[in-house]
Motif scaffolding. Sequence first.
Motif, PDB file in Angstrom:
ATOM      1  N   SER A 129       0.814  -1.219   0.000  1.00  0.00           N
ATOM      2  CA  SER A 129       0.000   0.000   0.000  1.00  0.00           C
ATOM      3  C   SER A 129       0.845   1.266   0.000  1.00  0.00           C
ATOM      4  CB  SER A 129      -0.947   0.007   1.212  1.00  0.00           C
ATOM      5  OG  SER A 129      -0.200  -0.092   2.416  1.00  0.00           O
ATOM      6  N   GLY A 130       2.177   1.112  -0.025  1.00  0.00           N
ATOM      7  CA  GLY A 130       3.057   2.274  -0.060  1.00  0.00           C
ATOM      8  C   GLY A 130       3.833   2.415   1.237  1.00  0.00           C
ATOM      9  N   ILE A 131       4.195   3.657   1.531  1.00  0.00           N
ATOM     10  CA  ILE A 131       5.005   3.970   2.704  1.00  0.00           C
ATOM     11  C   ILE A 131       4.148   4.737   3.697  1.00  0.00           C
ATOM     12  CG2 ILE A 131       7.045   5.214   3.519  1.00  0.00           C
ATOM     13  CD1 ILE A 131       8.109   4.858   0.583  1.00  0.00           C
ATOM     14  N   ASN A 132       4.108   4.264   4.932  1.00  0.00           N
ATOM     15  CA  ASN A 132       3.301   4.904   5.975  1.00  0.00           C
ATOM     16  C   ASN A 132       4.111   5.038   7.254  1.00  0.00           C
ATOM     17  OD1 ASN A 132       1.357   3.143   4.230  1.00  0.00           O
ATOM     18  ND2 ASN A 132       0.050   4.702   5.142  1.00  0.00           N
ATOM     19  N   ARG A 133       3.862   6.137   7.958  1.00  0.00           N
ATOM     20  CA  ARG A 133       4.409   6.271   9.304  1.00  0.00           C
ATOM     21  C   ARG A 133       3.585   5.382  10.233  1.00  0.00           C
ATOM     22  NH1 ARG A 133       6.381  11.004  11.306  1.00  0.00           N
ATOM     23  NH2 ARG A 133       5.205  12.091   9.697  1.00  0.00           N
ATOM     24  N   VAL A 134       4.242   4.715  11.176  1.00  0.00           N
ATOM     25  CA  VAL A 134       3.562   3.970  12.232  1.00  0.00           C
ATOM     26  C   VAL A 134       3.960   4.619  13.552  1.00  0.00           C
ATOM     27  CG1 VAL A 134       3.260   1.741  13.377  1.00  0.00           C
ATOM     28  CG2 VAL A 134       3.553   1.831  10.900  1.00  0.00           C
ATOM     29  N   LEU A 135       2.969   5.072  14.293  1.00  0.00           N
ATOM     30  CA  LEU A 135       3.197   5.686  15.596  1.00  0.00           C
ATOM     31  C   LEU A 135       2.867   4.661  16.666  1.00  0.00           C
ATOM     32  CD1 LEU A 135       3.918   8.437  16.940  1.00  0.00           C
ATOM     33  CD2 LEU A 135       1.458   8.813  17.148  1.00  0.00           C
ATOM     34  N   LEU A 136       3.788   4.432  17.604  1.00  0.00           N
ATOM     35  CA  LEU A 136       3.641   3.436  18.663  1.00  0.00           C
ATOM     36  C   LEU A 136       3.681   4.158  20.001  1.00  0.00           C
ATOM     37  CD1 LEU A 136       6.328   1.565  16.802  1.00  0.00           C
ATOM     38  CD2 LEU A 136       4.195   0.379  17.242  1.00  0.00           C
ATOM     39  N   VAL A 137       2.616   4.006  20.776  1.00  0.00           N
ATOM     40  CA  VAL A 137       2.485   4.758  22.025  1.00  0.00           C
ATOM     41  C   VAL A 137       2.134   3.804  23.157  1.00  0.00           C
ATOM     42  CG1 VAL A 137       1.268   6.646  23.188  1.00  0.00           C
ATOM     43  CG2 VAL A 137       1.619   6.742  20.707  1.00  0.00           C
ATOM     44  N   ALA A 138       2.853   3.912  24.277  1.00  0.00           N
ATOM     45  CA  ALA A 138       2.495   3.177  25.490  1.00  0.00           C
ATOM     46  C   ALA A 138       1.606   4.071  26.342  1.00  0.00           C
ATOM     47  CB  ALA A 138       3.752   2.796  26.273  1.00  0.00           C
ATOM     48  N   ALA A 139       0.511   3.507  26.860  1.00  0.00           N
ATOM     49  CA  ALA A 139      -0.418   4.297  27.679  1.00  0.00           C
ATOM     50  C   ALA A 139      -1.019   3.420  28.765  1.00  0.00           C
ATOM     51  CB  ALA A 139      -1.520   4.891  26.807  1.00  0.00           C
ATOM     52  N   THR A 140      -1.440   4.064  29.872  1.00  0.00           N
ATOM     53  CA  THR A 140      -2.035   3.309  30.982  1.00  0.00           C
ATOM     54  C   THR A 140      -3.528   3.120  30.807  1.00  0.00           C
ATOM     55  OG1 THR A 140      -2.228   5.366  32.236  1.00  0.00           O
ATOM     56  CG2 THR A 140      -0.316   3.997  32.685  1.00  0.00           C
ATOM     57  N   THR A 141      -4.230   4.141  30.328  1.00  0.00           N
ATOM     58  CA  THR A 141      -5.691   4.071  30.174  1.00  0.00           C
ATOM     59  C   THR A 141      -6.108   4.878  28.950  1.00  0.00           C
ATOM     60  OG1 THR A 141      -6.021   6.036  31.538  1.00  0.00           O
ATOM     61  CG2 THR A 141      -6.116   3.896  32.666  1.00  0.00           C
ATOM     62  N   GLY A 142      -7.385   4.762  28.602  1.00  0.00           N
ATOM     63  CA  GLY A 142      -7.932   5.578  27.517  1.00  0.00           C
ATOM     64  C   GLY A 142      -7.304   5.293  26.168  1.00  0.00           C
ATOM     65  N   HIS A 143      -6.976   4.022  25.930  1.00  0.00           N
ATOM     66  CA  HIS A 143      -6.277   3.652  24.700  1.00  0.00           C
ATOM     67  C   HIS A 143      -7.063   4.025  23.442  1.00  0.00           C
ATOM     68  CE1 HIS A 143      -4.601   0.999  27.842  1.00  0.00           C
ATOM     69  NE2 HIS A 143      -3.469   1.222  27.214  1.00  0.00           N
ATOM     70  N   ALA A 144      -8.353   3.712  23.419  1.00  0.00           N
ATOM     71  CA  ALA A 144      -9.160   3.987  22.226  1.00  0.00           C
ATOM     72  C   ALA A 144      -9.275   5.485  21.973  1.00  0.00           C
ATOM     73  CB  ALA A 144     -10.550   3.365  22.371  1.00  0.00           C
ATOM     74  N   ARG A 145      -9.512   6.259  23.026  1.00  0.00           N
ATOM     75  CA  ARG A 145      -9.661   7.714  22.859  1.00  0.00           C
ATOM     76  C   ARG A 145      -8.343   8.358  22.428  1.00  0.00           C
ATOM     77  NH1 ARG A 145     -14.653   8.913  23.865  1.00  0.00           N
ATOM     78  NH2 ARG A 145     -15.824   7.901  25.517  1.00  0.00           N
ATOM     79  N   LEU A 146      -7.224   7.903  22.987  1.00  0.00           N
ATOM     80  CA  LEU A 146      -5.926   8.451  22.592  1.00  0.00           C
ATOM     81  C   LEU A 146      -5.625   8.109  21.135  1.00  0.00           C
ATOM     82  CD1 LEU A 146      -3.350   9.974  23.348  1.00  0.00           C
ATOM     83  CD2 LEU A 146      -2.433   7.818  24.261  1.00  0.00           C
ATOM     84  N   THR A 147      -5.973   6.892  20.723  1.00  0.00           N
ATOM     85  CA  THR A 147      -5.795   6.507  19.324  1.00  0.00           C
ATOM     86  C   THR A 147      -6.581   7.447  18.422  1.00  0.00           C
ATOM     87  OG1 THR A 147      -5.485   4.180  19.914  1.00  0.00           O
ATOM     88  CG2 THR A 147      -6.103   4.643  17.634  1.00  0.00           C
ATOM     89  N   GLY A 148      -7.856   7.679  18.754  1.00  0.00           N
ATOM     90  CA  GLY A 148      -8.682   8.576  17.944  1.00  0.00           C
ATOM     91  C   GLY A 148      -8.107   9.983  17.884  1.00  0.00           C
ATOM     92  N   GLU A 149      -7.645  10.482  19.013  1.00  0.00           N
ATOM     93  CA  GLU A 149      -7.061  11.837  19.059  1.00  0.00           C
ATOM     94  C   GLU A 149      -5.839  11.950  18.157  1.00  0.00           C
ATOM     95  OE1 GLU A 149      -4.503  14.603  22.154  1.00  0.00           O
ATOM     96  OE2 GLU A 149      -5.767  13.008  22.989  1.00  0.00           O
ATOM     97  N   LEU A 150      -4.935  10.969  18.261  1.00  0.00           N
ATOM     98  CA  LEU A 150      -3.709  11.029  17.471  1.00  0.00           C
ATOM     99  C   LEU A 150      -3.972  10.803  15.987  1.00  0.00           C
ATOM    100  CD1 LEU A 150      -1.305   9.210  19.944  1.00  0.00           C
ATOM    101  CD2 LEU A 150      -1.558  11.677  19.542  1.00  0.00           C
ATOM    102  N   GLN A 151      -4.946   9.970  15.669  1.00  0.00           N
ATOM    103  CA  GLN A 151      -5.333   9.811  14.258  1.00  0.00           C
ATOM    104  C   GLN A 151      -5.808  11.137  13.683  1.00  0.00           C
ATOM    105  OE1 GLN A 151      -6.828   5.177  13.805  1.00  0.00           O
ATOM    106  NE2 GLN A 151      -8.355   6.720  14.172  1.00  0.00           N
ATOM    107  N   ARG A 152      -6.618  11.868  14.460  1.00  0.00           N
ATOM    108  CA  ARG A 152      -7.125  13.158  13.970  1.00  0.00           C
ATOM    109  C   ARG A 152      -6.000  14.165  13.790  1.00  0.00           C
ATOM    110  NH1 ARG A 152     -11.348  11.235  17.115  1.00  0.00           N
ATOM    111  NH2 ARG A 152     -10.649  12.249  19.035  1.00  0.00           N
ATOM    112  N   VAL A 153      -5.015  14.139  14.686  1.00  0.00           N
ATOM    113  CA  VAL A 153      -3.849  15.026  14.541  1.00  0.00           C
ATOM    114  C   VAL A 153      -3.111  14.708  13.246  1.00  0.00           C
ATOM    115  CG1 VAL A 153      -1.556  15.565  15.478  1.00  0.00           C
ATOM    116  CG2 VAL A 153      -3.532  15.481  17.009  1.00  0.00           C
ATOM    117  N   LEU A 154      -2.834  13.428  13.008  1.00  0.00           N
ATOM    118  CA  LEU A 154      -2.087  13.041  11.814  1.00  0.00           C
ATOM    119  C   LEU A 154      -2.871  13.328  10.535  1.00  0.00           C
ATOM    120  CD1 LEU A 154      -0.393   9.742  13.043  1.00  0.00           C
ATOM    121  CD2 LEU A 154       0.719  11.931  12.549  1.00  0.00           C
TER     122      LEU A 154
END
Length: 200
Positions: A129-154
Amino acid sequence: MSDTCHELLLRLAGRLPDDLLWRYRDWAASDAYAVLARSLPRTLLHGRIPLTDHELRLLQDALVPYGADPGALSSVKGLDEVPATDYTFSPESPDRVPMGDSATVVLGATLRGRHGVGEVRSCWRIGPSGINRVLLVAATTGHARLTGELQRVLRALGEHDPCVEVMSSGMDLPPYHRAALAASELVCAGAESDEHLVLS
């Protein structure tokens, strides 16, 4: 429930198309589980994407309470173990995008010193599918919400199908995530990185 659904979607990275996966994760971040309950099983069946026993349990637990068709879920094929990933990962972009690019700067400013966040790492994925950045983040809670937030930033920064992997430290990771972590570079550290939230 959100943790169960998030783990399932995390484990589908590299197996579901990026354009669907980021959207499903955005729905999970918005608690749109009824929409996921209708869409995700169809996608798995149409794409003939098999799941491990653990993933099938996650699928049942996450989506049946929101109206997923048990018959459709039982038709998803089983898989003994997730095979090695078909993608190649690199700490540097083959397109010569420097690690100091605008997305990395914004992500660092957003997550540096943030409570509930540990290490934030980044790499580049090369595949069909080409070249993509992969962002890897360790978190204690709120994994789904943090994922959504960072997706919107990117997406705001021009990444059409963002690949954001938010996980708990010490999680038993699929081959895709292990390969991505092995090739990743540190972007920044949140407030929890000195304690236990270290990915590598």
